[in-house]
Design a protein around this motif. Structure first.
Motif, PDB file in Angstrom:
ATOM      1  N   ALA A 194       0.860  -1.184   0.000  1.00 59.40           N
ATOM      2  CA  ALA A 194       0.000   0.000   0.000  1.00 59.40           C
ATOM      3  C   ALA A 194       0.899   1.237   0.000  1.00 59.40           C
ATOM      4  N   VAL A 195       0.495   2.248  -0.756  1.00 60.87           N
ATOM      5  CA  VAL A 195       1.209   3.532  -0.766  1.00 60.87           C
ATOM      6  C   VAL A 195       0.373   4.519   0.037  1.00 60.87           C
ATOM      7  N   ILE A 196       0.904   4.962   1.165  1.00 60.52           N
ATOM      8  CA  ILE A 196       0.167   5.887   2.021  1.00 60.52           C
ATOM      9  C   ILE A 196       1.095   6.990   2.503  1.00 60.52           C
ATOM     10  N   ASP A 197       0.503   8.038   3.086  1.00 54.01           N
ATOM     11  CA  ASP A 197       1.283   9.118   3.679  1.00 54.01           C
ATOM     12  C   ASP A 197       1.422   8.878   5.176  1.00 54.01           C
ATOM     13  N   ALA A 198       2.298   9.639   5.820  1.00 50.84           N
ATOM     14  CA  ALA A 198       2.579   9.424   7.239  1.00 50.84           C
ATOM     15  C   ALA A 198       1.466   9.921   8.155  1.00 50.84           C
ATOM     16  N   ASP A 199       0.444  10.575   7.586  1.00 50.36           N
ATOM     17  CA  ASP A 199      -0.719  10.943   8.399  1.00 50.36           C
ATOM     18  C   ASP A 199      -1.907  10.040   8.107  1.00 50.36           C
ATOM     19  N   GLU A 200      -1.642   8.897   7.452  1.00 55.88           N
ATOM     20  CA  GLU A 200      -2.687   7.933   7.124  1.00 55.88           C
ATOM     21  C   GLU A 200      -2.377   6.592   7.773  1.00 55.88           C
ATOM     22  N   TYR A 201      -3.393   5.998   8.384  1.00 56.12           N
ATOM     23  CA  TYR A 201      -3.210   4.755   9.135  1.00 56.12           C
ATOM     24  C   TYR A 201      -4.099   3.668   8.539  1.00 56.12           C
ATOM     25  N   LEU A 202      -3.496   2.524   8.190  1.00 57.37           N
ATOM     26  CA  LEU A 202      -4.264   1.410   7.654  1.00 57.37           C
ATOM     27  C   LEU A 202      -5.147   0.779   8.723  1.00 57.37           C
ATOM     28  N   HIS A 203      -6.270   0.243   8.279  1.00 51.30           N
ATOM     29  CA  HIS A 203      -7.233  -0.404   9.173  1.00 51.30           C
ATOM     30  C   HIS A 203      -6.689  -1.767   9.622  1.00 51.30           C
ATOM     31  N   PRO A 204      -6.798  -2.105  10.918  1.00 53.43           N
ATOM     32  CA  PRO A 204      -6.285  -3.396  11.400  1.00 53.43           C
ATOM     33  C   PRO A 204      -6.907  -4.602  10.710  1.00 53.43           C
ATOM     34  N   ASP A 205      -8.169  -4.497  10.280  1.00 49.58           N
ATOM     35  CA  ASP A 205      -8.833  -5.639   9.649  1.00 49.58           C
ATOM     36  C   ASP A 205      -8.360  -5.888   8.222  1.00 49.58           C
ATOM     37  N   LEU A 206      -7.581  -4.954   7.674  1.00 50.11           N
ATOM     38  CA  LEU A 206      -7.089  -5.142   6.313  1.00 50.11           C
ATOM     39  C   LEU A 206      -6.157  -6.346   6.222  1.00 50.11           C
ATOM     40  N   LEU A 207      -5.312  -6.528   7.220  1.00 47.23           N
ATOM     41  CA  LEU A 207      -4.339  -7.625   7.160  1.00 47.23           C
ATOM     42  C   LEU A 207      -5.004  -9.003   7.198  1.00 47.23           C
ATOM     43  N   PRO A 208      -5.992  -9.246   8.080  1.00 44.07           N
ATOM     44  CA  PRO A 208      -6.715 -10.522   8.024  1.00 44.07           C
ATOM     45  C   PRO A 208      -7.442 -10.728   6.691  1.00 44.07           C
ATOM     46  N   PHE A 209      -7.974  -9.642   6.112  1.00 41.23           N
ATOM     47  CA  PHE A 209      -8.648  -9.737   4.817  1.00 41.23           C
ATOM     48  C   PHE A 209      -7.667 -10.189   3.740  1.00 41.23           C
ATOM     49  N   ILE A 210      -6.457  -9.633   3.768  1.00 40.97           N
ATOM     50  CA  ILE A 210      -5.437 -10.032   2.800  1.00 40.97           C
ATOM     51  C   ILE A 210      -5.109 -11.517   2.939  1.00 40.97           C
TER      52      ILE A 210
ATOM     53  N   ARG B   2     -11.081   8.090   6.007  1.00 41.94           N
ATOM     54  CA  ARG B   2     -11.899   8.430   7.182  1.00 41.94           C
ATOM     55  C   ARG B   2     -11.162   9.584   7.849  1.00 41.94           C
ATOM     56  N   MET B   3     -11.625  10.802   7.583  1.00 43.01           N
ATOM     57  CA  MET B   3     -10.847  11.999   7.883  1.00 43.01           C
ATOM     58  C   MET B   3     -11.205  12.603   9.241  1.00 43.01           C
ATOM     59  N   THR B   4     -10.189  13.168   9.877  1.00 46.65           N
ATOM     60  CA  THR B   4     -10.403  13.965  11.080  1.00 46.65           C
ATOM     61  C   THR B   4      -9.373  15.088  11.088  1.00 46.65           C
ATOM     62  N   ALA B   5      -9.673  16.144  11.816  1.00 45.89           N
ATOM     63  CA  ALA B   5      -8.767  17.299  11.880  1.00 45.89           C
ATOM     64  C   ALA B   5      -9.017  18.070  13.156  1.00 45.89           C
TER      65      ALA B   5
ATOM     66  N   HIS C  69      -7.623   5.729   8.040  1.00 42.99           N
ATOM     67  CA  HIS C  69      -7.785   6.828   8.987  1.00 42.99           C
ATOM     68  C   HIS C  69      -6.795   7.926   8.606  1.00 42.99           C
ATOM     69  N   HIS C  70      -7.335   9.041   8.155  1.00 40.46           N
ATOM     70  CA  HIS C  70      -6.501  10.136   7.674  1.00 40.46           C
ATOM     71  C   HIS C  70      -6.549  11.271   8.698  1.00 40.46           C
ATOM     72  N   TYR C  71      -5.466  11.431   9.450  1.00 39.54           N
ATOM     73  CA  TYR C  71      -5.361  12.513  10.431  1.00 39.54           C
ATOM     74  C   TYR C  71      -4.946  13.773   9.660  1.00 39.54           C
TER      75      TYR C  71
END
Length: 334
Positions: free
Chosen positions: A78-94, A107-110, A167-169
């Motif tokens: 996955a290509v993501i930025d350092a303010d983006e966090y992968l969902h924990p359930d993604l790994l079991p899905f893979i 899923r944005m917050t600020a 999760h995009h902070y």
């Protein structure tokens, strides 16, 4: 045999106070390898953090992520930025599913509060901008949002990806904004869209705006949207490295309080342009898109389109009259 998963991430020193939290989260959910991309001679603080975590990195001009494609040995990336966090359930899905690519929404917050990033309660806004996870052997290229793939594998869209939002902070406080857009830490990407200047035109109302960075408009819009949404528990443990933040502050030859006050005022002036009805309609529209057949939408284009529309309405004489008597006037909470 278990499938492995890696992430590619661009880093610069503005991320130094938050990079350890990013690494800790992704190690905790089972990410096998990190491929940080750093500008030559850049990001010395991030280099320290990566070394401390026994992580290598790739130097490349312009932080072009394609430079690491040949290095990736893991099954998925996955290509993501350092303010983006992968969902924990993604790994079991893979582990359970066979697919070529999966699109995941933000899923944005600020927050403008420098302590807000670490708060256990936050407001979140799901938006159909995507990041993707791809099967490595199908890759034809790496992209920040969608990468090129080949073959006949399952290409899963946002309908499936809604179960694994990124999760995009988006903003972690005024310190974060100062590091990203205050001109304090030199960016490698000089033409970053976050710094692109935007102007809404001339006018004689209280909403006359000088040119401002497009990131400020995006932040103001998100803060306005979040005001209409309920607080929820943040499922991730996130933190700020105060030592790194203080080291960055020590390098700054500016009045921090003055810079932060100017940034807050810039956000506030844009925040006040968005109309309550417009924001309500935006929330409903995005909810409808996500509930139907979601497709990728440009966050920046949507924000600027709404900002220009609301600015035009506020320039009309009925709106100016309402502003004079204090009706429909919106500012950020103290």
């Amino acid at each position: 045999m278990a499938k492995s998963c890696a992430i590619v991430v661009r880093v610069f020193d503005g991320e130094a106070p938050y990079l350890q939290s990013f690494i800790d989260h992704h190690r905790s959910i089972g990410i096998d390898q990190f491929y940080p991309v750093i500008a030559p001679r850049g990001a010395p603080l991030c280099r320290e953090i990566l070394s401390r975590n026994q992580l290598g990195f790739t130097e490349v001009e312009g932080q072009k992520i394609g430079a690491v494609r040949g290095l990736i040995k893991e099954d998925y990336v996955a290509v993501i930025d350092a303010d983006e966090y992968l969902h924990p359930d993604l790994l079991p899905f893979i582990q359970e599913e066979a697919f070529q690519s999966l699109a995941m929404p933000w899923r944005m917050t600020a927050t403008l509060s420098d302590s807000g990033f670490e708060s256990g309660l936050k407001r979140f806004f799901d938006f159909p901008q995507i990041k993707s996870v791809m099967r490595t052997r199908s890759l034809t290229g790496l992209g920040l949002h969608r990468s090129g793939t080949r073959g006949r594998g399952r290409c899963l869209g946002l309908s499936e990806g809604l179960a694994f939002p990124i999760h995009h902070y988006y903003l972690r406080g005024l310190d974060d904004l100062m590091l990203k857009e205050g001109g304090v830490v030199k960016r490698t990407l000089a033409q970053s869209t976050g710094r692109k200047s935007v102007a809404l035109g001339e006018g004689s109302t209280a909403h006359q705006l000088a040119a401002f960075p497009s990131r400020h408009a995006r932040v103001a819009f998100l803060l306005r949207v979040l005001d209409h949404l309920p607080e929820q528990k943040d499922p991730y443990a996130v933190s700020t490295d105060q030592v790194m933040l203080n080291r960055l502050r020590e390098q700054m030859s500016v009045d921090l309080n003055s810079v932060k006050a100017e940034l807050r005022q810039s956000i506030n002036s844009i925040y006040g342009v968005f109309r309550k009805r417009s924001i309500h309609n935006q929330i409903k529209d995005i909810e409808k898109i996500l509930a139907d057949k979601p497709s990728k939408i440009s966050y920046q284009k949507r924000v600027l389109r709404q900002l220009r529309s609301d600015y035009k309405i506020r320039q009309s004489w009925p709106s100016r009259l309402l502003n004079r008597v204090g009706i429909d006037r919106h500012v950020l909470p103290g």
